[in-house]
Design a protein around this motif. Structure first.
Motif, PDB file in Angstrom:
ATOM      1  N   SER A  90      64.604   8.166  27.962  1.00 38.10           N
ATOM      2  CA  SER A  90      66.497   8.387  28.409  1.00 38.10           C
ATOM      3  C   SER A  90      66.938   8.401  27.237  1.00 38.10           C
ATOM      4  CB  SER A  90      66.382   7.441  29.705  1.00 38.10           C
ATOM      5  OG  SER A  90      66.454   5.716  28.773  1.00 38.10           O
ATOM      6  N   LYS A  91      66.505   7.922  26.351  1.00 37.10           N
ATOM      7  CA  LYS A  91      67.738   7.219  25.492  1.00 37.10           C
ATOM      8  C   LYS A  91      67.308   8.797  23.692  1.00 37.10           C
ATOM      9  CE  LYS A  91      67.768   2.935  25.892  1.00 37.10           C
ATOM     10  NZ  LYS A  91      68.819   2.886  26.987  1.00 37.10           N
ATOM     11  N   LEU A  92      66.168   9.265  24.745  1.00 31.54           N
ATOM     12  CA  LEU A  92      65.912  10.575  23.458  1.00 31.54           C
ATOM     13  C   LEU A  92      66.631  11.636  24.197  1.00 31.54           C
ATOM     14  CD1 LEU A  92      62.514  10.633  23.282  1.00 31.54           C
ATOM     15  CD2 LEU A  92      63.760  10.154  21.489  1.00 31.54           C
ATOM     16  N   ARG A  93      67.110  11.924  25.974  1.00 31.97           N
ATOM     17  CA  ARG A  93      68.416  12.471  26.873  1.00 31.97           C
ATOM     18  C   ARG A  93      69.196  12.371  25.867  1.00 31.97           C
ATOM     19  NH1 ARG A  93      65.652  16.552  28.457  1.00 31.97           N
ATOM     20  NH2 ARG A  93      63.752  15.958  29.710  1.00 31.97           N
ATOM     21  N   ILE A  94      69.250  11.317  25.766  1.00 32.17           N
ATOM     22  CA  ILE A  94      70.744  10.356  25.198  1.00 32.17           C
ATOM     23  C   ILE A  94      71.800  11.556  24.174  1.00 32.17           C
ATOM     24  CG2 ILE A  94      72.936   9.136  24.591  1.00 32.17           C
ATOM     25  CD1 ILE A  94      71.674   7.083  26.653  1.00 32.17           C
ATOM     26  N   SER A  98      74.407  14.130  22.577  1.00 32.56           N
ATOM     27  CA  SER A  98      74.378  14.410  21.975  1.00 32.56           C
ATOM     28  C   SER A  98      74.382  15.143  20.556  1.00 32.56           C
ATOM     29  CB  SER A  98      74.684  13.063  20.815  1.00 32.56           C
ATOM     30  OG  SER A  98      73.494  13.345  20.290  1.00 32.56           O
ATOM     31  N   ARG A  99      73.995  16.391  21.244  1.00 34.56           N
ATOM     32  CA  ARG A  99      73.325  17.379  20.032  1.00 34.56           C
ATOM     33  C   ARG A  99      72.597  17.444  19.060  1.00 34.56           C
ATOM     34  NH1 ARG A  99      76.437  21.876  21.694  1.00 34.56           N
ATOM     35  NH2 ARG A  99      75.970  22.662  19.928  1.00 34.56           N
ATOM     36  N   PHE A 100      71.856  15.727  19.109  1.00 32.47           N
ATOM     37  CA  PHE A 100      70.976  15.697  18.010  1.00 32.47           C
ATOM     38  C   PHE A 100      69.849  16.498  17.263  1.00 32.47           C
ATOM     39  CE2 PHE A 100      66.797  13.510  16.298  1.00 32.47           C
ATOM     40  CZ  PHE A 100      67.471  13.242  14.916  1.00 32.47           C
ATOM     41  N   PHE A 101      69.242  17.641  19.157  1.00 32.33           N
ATOM     42  CA  PHE A 101      68.193  18.246  18.042  1.00 32.33           C
ATOM     43  C   PHE A 101      68.759  19.696  18.343  1.00 32.33           C
ATOM     44  CE2 PHE A 101      66.294  14.644  20.710  1.00 32.33           C
ATOM     45  CZ  PHE A 101      65.034  14.628  19.546  1.00 32.33           C
ATOM     46  N   GLU A 145      52.802  22.361   7.897  1.00 33.73           N
ATOM     47  CA  GLU A 145      52.935  21.643   6.577  1.00 33.73           C
ATOM     48  C   GLU A 145      52.241  19.893   6.596  1.00 33.73           C
ATOM     49  OE1 GLU A 145      55.877  22.563   3.618  1.00 33.73           O
ATOM     50  OE2 GLU A 145      55.813  24.245   4.065  1.00 33.73           O
ATOM     51  N   ASN A 146      51.371  20.011   7.745  1.00 35.50           N
ATOM     52  CA  ASN A 146      51.493  19.171   8.056  1.00 35.50           C
ATOM     53  C   ASN A 146      52.673  18.173   8.767  1.00 35.50           C
ATOM     54  OD1 ASN A 146      48.458  19.422   7.944  1.00 35.50           O
ATOM     55  ND2 ASN A 146      48.582  17.899   6.377  1.00 35.50           N
ATOM     56  N   ARG A 147      53.869  18.603   9.422  1.00 32.06           N
ATOM     57  CA  ARG A 147      54.999  17.743  10.027  1.00 32.06           C
ATOM     58  C   ARG A 147      55.188  19.155  11.037  1.00 32.06           C
ATOM     59  NH1 ARG A 147      57.908  14.508   6.891  1.00 32.06           N
ATOM     60  NH2 ARG A 147      59.848  14.808   7.558  1.00 32.06           N
ATOM     61  N   THR A 148      55.683  17.641  11.857  1.00 26.36           N
ATOM     62  CA  THR A 148      56.218  18.233  13.060  1.00 26.36           C
ATOM     63  C   THR A 148      57.439  17.964  13.689  1.00 26.36           C
ATOM     64  OG1 THR A 148      53.993  17.367  14.151  1.00 26.36           O
ATOM     65  CG2 THR A 148      55.507  18.049  15.929  1.00 26.36           C
ATOM     66  N   HIS A 149      58.105  18.726  14.096  1.00 25.70           N
ATOM     67  CA  HIS A 149      59.472  18.759  14.431  1.00 25.70           C
ATOM     68  C   HIS A 149      60.063  19.052  15.693  1.00 25.70           C
ATOM     69  CE1 HIS A 149      59.356  19.697  10.363  1.00 25.70           C
ATOM     70  NE2 HIS A 149      60.971  18.981   9.586  1.00 25.70           N
ATOM     71  N   TYR A 150      60.894  18.656  16.246  1.00 24.82           N
ATOM     72  CA  TYR A 150      61.517  18.510  17.650  1.00 24.82           C
ATOM     73  C   TYR A 150      62.872  19.100  17.773  1.00 24.82           C
ATOM     74  CZ  TYR A 150      57.053  16.249  18.496  1.00 24.82           C
ATOM     75  OH  TYR A 150      55.681  15.744  18.475  1.00 24.82           O
TER      76      TYR A 150
END
Length: 159
Positions: A90-94, A98-101, A145-150
């Motif tokens: 639910s916090k990730l939805r916030i 707020s356009r963070f992702f 490069e061994n990093r995951t982005h969402y």
């Protein structure tokens, strides 16, 4: 950093201050100035016509405490509230609303942003929640490069 969100009817203004400091003396002035940017005749600040008697101890309370649905968090002065693993989504939805992702974010960046909002979550819990959201196609995932982005993808508007 201070975040002030003022919602009057359907109109909403949010100020995210990274370049200025808000204190109790300037809070009323900032809220008044924010309402001036809302469409005319749609918003106005209403002041009480009769003074409200307050106990002597509360005369130093923050102006935000008198507003409905106001949240106060200053990360440089307060410890964030720990959130349970079942609350992380639910916090990730916030953050999403707020356009963070809108740009690709790592788990570490996401944990740091949650702290800015006043929430402390373990990187493992955040990682699990993001991975589950990605598997349910609620959010997109890109690994390189061994990093995951969402991230989320902007909806295309058909003409």
């Amino acid at each position: 950093m201070a975040r002030i969100k003022l919602k009057l009817g359907e109109n909403e203004i949010e100020v995210d201050s990274r370049d200025f400091y808000v204190d109790n003396q300037t809070l009323g002035e900032i809220i008044q100035n924010m309402t001036n940017h809302l469409p005319e005749n749609h918003a106005k600040v209403v002041y009480e016509t009769e003074p409200v008697a307050a106990p002597a101890e509360t005369h130093t309370q923050s102006g935000l405490e008198s507003l409905e649905d106001a949240e106060i968090f200053e990360p440089e002065f307060n410890e964030p509230t720990h959130i349970a693993p079942n609350e992380v989504k639910s916090k990730l939805r916030i953050l999403e609303t707020s356009r963070f992702f809108d740009s690709p974010r790592t788990v570490t960046e996401t944990v740091e942003q949650l702290r800015e909002y006043g929430w402390a979550a373990s990187p493992l819990d955040v990682s699990k929640a993001l991975a589950k959201m990605a598997s349910n196609k609620e959010i997109l995932k890109n690994s390189s490069e061994n990093r995951t982005h969402y991230f989320v993808e902007e909806a295309l508007v058909a003409n």
